[in-house]
Motif scaffolding. Structure first.
Motif, PDB file in Angstrom:
ATOM      1  N   LEU A 188       0.819  -1.211   0.000  1.00 56.15           N
ATOM      2  CA  LEU A 188       0.000   0.000   0.000  1.00 56.15           C
ATOM      3  C   LEU A 188       0.856   1.266   0.000  1.00 56.15           C
ATOM      4  CD1 LEU A 188      -2.628  -1.121   2.655  1.00 56.15           C
ATOM      5  CD2 LEU A 188      -3.091  -0.698   0.224  1.00 56.15           C
ATOM      6  N   HIS A 189       2.159   1.117   0.214  1.00 55.46           N
ATOM      7  CA  HIS A 189       3.027   2.280   0.404  1.00 55.46           C
ATOM      8  C   HIS A 189       3.878   2.611  -0.812  1.00 55.46           C
ATOM      9  CE1 HIS A 189       1.723   1.529   4.451  1.00 55.46           C
ATOM     10  NE2 HIS A 189       2.326   0.364   4.458  1.00 55.46           N
ATOM     11  N   GLY A 190       3.694   1.863  -1.899  1.00 53.31           N
ATOM     12  CA  GLY A 190       4.440   2.148  -3.112  1.00 53.31           C
ATOM     13  C   GLY A 190       5.917   1.820  -3.017  1.00 53.31           C
ATOM     14  N   ASP A 191       6.295   0.872  -2.153  1.00 50.55           N
ATOM     15  CA  ASP A 191       7.709   0.522  -1.996  1.00 50.55           C
ATOM     16  C   ASP A 191       8.250  -0.148  -3.252  1.00 50.55           C
ATOM     17  OD1 ASP A 191       8.031   1.140   0.942  1.00 50.55           O
ATOM     18  OD2 ASP A 191       6.380  -0.294   1.029  1.00 50.55           O
TER      19      ASP A 191
ATOM     20  N   GLY B 113       3.414  -6.834   0.274  1.00 46.39           N
ATOM     21  CA  GLY B 113       2.123  -7.431  -0.076  1.00 46.39           C
ATOM     22  C   GLY B 113       0.921  -6.937   0.688  1.00 46.39           C
ATOM     23  N   SER B 114       1.043  -5.806   1.402  1.00 50.55           N
ATOM     24  CA  SER B 114      -0.111  -5.327   2.162  1.00 50.55           C
ATOM     25  C   SER B 114      -1.292  -4.983   1.264  1.00 50.55           C
ATOM     26  CB  SER B 114       0.267  -4.111   3.014  1.00 50.55           C
ATOM     27  OG  SER B 114       0.799  -3.072   2.212  1.00 50.55           O
ATOM     28  N   LYS B 115      -1.017  -4.699  -0.005  1.00 51.36           N
ATOM     29  CA  LYS B 115      -2.100  -4.442  -0.959  1.00 51.36           C
ATOM     30  C   LYS B 115      -2.547  -5.726  -1.645  1.00 51.36           C
ATOM     31  CE  LYS B 115      -3.441  -1.501  -4.857  1.00 51.36           C
ATOM     32  NZ  LYS B 115      -3.044  -0.350  -5.731  1.00 51.36           N
ATOM     33  N   LEU B 116      -1.597  -6.460  -2.205  1.00 50.35           N
ATOM     34  CA  LEU B 116      -1.963  -7.610  -3.029  1.00 50.35           C
ATOM     35  C   LEU B 116      -2.637  -8.716  -2.228  1.00 50.35           C
ATOM     36  CD1 LEU B 116      -1.463  -8.250  -6.144  1.00 50.35           C
ATOM     37  CD2 LEU B 116       0.006 -10.065  -5.252  1.00 50.35           C
ATOM     38  N   THR B 117      -2.212  -8.934  -0.999  1.00 51.96           N
ATOM     39  CA  THR B 117      -2.791 -10.043  -0.222  1.00 51.96           C
ATOM     40  C   THR B 117      -4.239  -9.783   0.194  1.00 51.96           C
ATOM     41  OG1 THR B 117      -1.856  -9.171   1.856  1.00 51.96           O
ATOM     42  CG2 THR B 117      -0.564 -10.831   0.666  1.00 51.96           C
ATOM     43  N   GLN B 118      -4.735  -8.587  -0.101  1.00 52.13           N
ATOM     44  CA  GLN B 118      -6.146  -8.276   0.178  1.00 52.13           C
ATOM     45  C   GLN B 118      -7.038  -8.505  -1.038  1.00 52.13           C
ATOM     46  OE1 GLN B 118      -7.039  -4.618   2.427  1.00 52.13           O
ATOM     47  NE2 GLN B 118      -4.841  -4.214   2.483  1.00 52.13           N
ATOM     48  N   ILE B 119      -6.428  -8.795  -2.204  1.00 50.74           N
ATOM     49  CA  ILE B 119      -7.183  -8.839  -3.458  1.00 50.74           C
ATOM     50  C   ILE B 119      -7.394 -10.289  -3.889  1.00 50.74           C
ATOM     51  CG2 ILE B 119      -7.286  -8.061  -5.841  1.00 50.74           C
ATOM     52  CD1 ILE B 119      -5.430  -5.775  -5.070  1.00 50.74           C
ATOM     53  N   THR B 120      -8.639 -10.680  -3.955  1.00 49.93           N
ATOM     54  CA  THR B 120      -8.982 -12.083  -4.203  1.00 49.93           C
ATOM     55  C   THR B 120      -8.516 -12.573  -5.568  1.00 49.93           C
ATOM     56  OG1 THR B 120     -10.909 -11.893  -2.755  1.00 49.93           O
ATOM     57  CG2 THR B 120     -10.894 -13.715  -4.327  1.00 49.93           C
ATOM     58  N   LEU B 121      -8.706 -11.790  -6.627  1.00 46.43           N
ATOM     59  CA  LEU B 121      -8.406 -12.244  -7.988  1.00 46.43           C
ATOM     60  C   LEU B 121      -6.945 -12.663  -8.128  1.00 46.43           C
ATOM     61  CD1 LEU B 121      -9.453 -12.591 -10.915  1.00 46.43           C
ATOM     62  CD2 LEU B 121      -8.671 -10.244 -11.352  1.00 46.43           C
ATOM     63  N   GLN B 122      -6.040 -11.788  -7.724  1.00 46.92           N
ATOM     64  CA  GLN B 122      -4.619 -12.094  -7.879  1.00 46.92           C
ATOM     65  C   GLN B 122      -4.164 -13.206  -6.927  1.00 46.92           C
ATOM     66  OE1 GLN B 122      -5.818  -9.001  -8.036  1.00 46.92           O
ATOM     67  NE2 GLN B 122      -5.187  -8.432 -10.117  1.00 46.92           N
TER      68      GLN B 122
ATOM     69  N   THR C 132      -2.340 -10.650  16.164  1.00 47.10           N
ATOM     70  CA  THR C 132      -2.658  -9.222  16.204  1.00 47.10           C
ATOM     71  C   THR C 132      -1.496  -8.348  15.755  1.00 47.10           C
ATOM     72  OG1 THR C 132      -2.007  -9.171  18.513  1.00 47.10           O
ATOM     73  CG2 THR C 132      -4.330  -9.529  18.035  1.00 47.10           C
ATOM     74  N   ASP C 133      -0.272  -8.893  15.843  1.00 45.67           N
ATOM     75  CA  ASP C 133       0.871  -8.071  15.475  1.00 45.67           C
ATOM     76  C   ASP C 133       1.113  -8.152  13.980  1.00 45.67           C
ATOM     77  OD1 ASP C 133       3.582 -10.344  15.994  1.00 45.67           O
ATOM     78  OD2 ASP C 133       1.453 -10.773  16.094  1.00 45.67           O
ATOM     79  N   ILE C 134       1.152  -7.022  13.309  1.00 45.01           N
ATOM     80  CA  ILE C 134       1.305  -6.970  11.856  1.00 45.01           C
ATOM     81  C   ILE C 134       2.716  -6.514  11.527  1.00 45.01           C
ATOM     82  CG2 ILE C 134       0.401  -5.958   9.719  1.00 45.01           C
ATOM     83  CD1 ILE C 134      -1.538  -7.802  11.310  1.00 45.01           C
ATOM     84  N   ALA C 135       3.353  -7.226  10.601  1.00 50.54           N
ATOM     85  CA  ALA C 135       4.720  -6.891  10.233  1.00 50.54           C
ATOM     86  C   ALA C 135       4.754  -5.610   9.439  1.00 50.54           C
ATOM     87  CB  ALA C 135       5.330  -8.017   9.414  1.00 50.54           C
ATOM     88  N   PRO C 136       5.652  -4.698   9.766  1.00 52.04           N
ATOM     89  CA  PRO C 136       5.803  -3.499   8.947  1.00 52.04           C
ATOM     90  C   PRO C 136       6.449  -3.828   7.625  1.00 52.04           C
ATOM     91  CG  PRO C 136       7.533  -3.573  10.579  1.00 52.04           C
ATOM     92  CD  PRO C 136       6.618  -4.733  10.859  1.00 52.04           C
ATOM     93  N   GLU C 137       6.203  -3.023   6.625  1.00 49.33           N
ATOM     94  CA  GLU C 137       6.782  -3.258   5.315  1.00 49.33           C
ATOM     95  C   GLU C 137       7.955  -2.320   5.064  1.00 49.33           C
ATOM     96  OE1 GLU C 137       3.379  -5.093   2.606  1.00 49.33           O
ATOM     97  OE2 GLU C 137       3.240  -2.934   2.786  1.00 49.33           O
TER      98      GLU C 137
END
Length: 296
Positions: A112-115, A153-162, A291-296
């Protein structure tokens, strides 16, 4: 008179001998009974062993630098997740394989951060066929991978199609998937299960602050979770401080903790080989939410 005395003496001696033999036989019988009971108990409980809590450790981001080779000093049960198309991707994959170490592909996925993601990353704008082709190309550069986890992958892992396209490839090639959990909204683990892909989620991220105090805190958390839940997965990176820390910690684990590979984790500690994933596939791995989310 003398004969009578001799006869009485012989009878007394025989009586004492018989009495002693009876006592000996009684002791022997008791001893045999104790041994028999012990033997029966040993047979009854022979399959029981005090089960240790288990930790699986993954080292992400292997392959970009020659210095990443320092991680090879860690125990062979530590799993390496290797970046694709990096300067040492194939070399470190082959060395890991010959060392007897499990290898995963650390697949770059859009955040989500454009890395910056590097070559061959998976993007939200891609058609499923493009996702599959990029993933297959990445696997070719890490030839001994038996599983995959997401890099960013904070963006891609939310998208079902891909993610459906990702899991189609993993299912066809019998590879497992570990969700690095870079967002609490990830669907990756659920979609993996839906496709029949052996899968699990990371529980503790050890070194997103690469210093000794933070590593100590996170490692303690990993141990606590393992004792509570039975087995857990932790992720770290090939930072110098992390390698030195893990060398020390893994060499002196508590008596009730053991280090296992990721495939052993997926087999629930059964020590089966990775071939156990073929028939049947481990599609129903269930995990407590983290509950703990890894930073990107």
């Amino acid at each position: 008179m003398l004969l009578v005395c001799v006869s009485l003496l012989v009878d007394a001696t025989q009586l004492l001998t018989k009495d002693s033999q009876t006592k000996i036989n009684s002791v022997a019988a008791k001893s045999a009974k104790v041994k028999l009971v012990s033997s029966q108990q040993a047979k009854q409980y022979s399959s029981y062993k005090q089960k240790k809590a288990q930790i699986a450790i993954i080292i992400d981001d292997i392959g970009n630098k020659r210095a990443d080779a320092d991680a090879f000093s860690l125990p062979e049960k530590v799993t390496f997740s290797i970046l694709p198309h990096a300067p040492f991707s194939t070399q470190f994959s082959s060395y890991s394989y010959h060392q007897g170490r499990e290898v995963m592909l650390h697949m770059p996925m859009e955040s989500l951060h454009g890395d910056a993601l590097g070559d061959g990353a998976l993007l939200a704008s891609m058609y499923p066929e493009e996702v599959e082709n990029n993933l297959l190309s990445a696997l070719e550069s890490v030839p001994h991978a038996i599983g995959v986890n997401n890099h960013m992958g904070s963006k891609l892992t939310q998208i079902t199609l891909q993610m459906n396209a990702v899991m189609d490839v993993l299912y066809k090639h019998n590879l497992y998937f570990i969700d690095s959990r870079t967002t609490k909204f990830t669907k990756a683990h659920i979609i993996a299960q839906q496709h029949g892909v052996a899968s699990a989620q990371r529980h503790v991220f050890l070194d997103h602050h690469a210093n000794e105090a933070f590593l100590e805190k996170q490692f303690d958390q990993l141990i606590r979770k393992a004792r509570r839940d039975g087995s857990v997965i932790g992720i770290a990176h090939p930072y110098k401080v992390s390698i030195l820390f893990l060398q020390r910690k893994l060499a002196h684990l508590p008596d009730d903790i053991e280090l296992i590979t990721v495939s052993e984790y997926l087999s629930k500690g059964s020590r089966e080989s990775i071939d156990s994933f073929e028939q049947p596939r481990l599609a129903k791995e269930t995990m407590l939410p983290t509950t703990d989310i890894a930073p990107e």
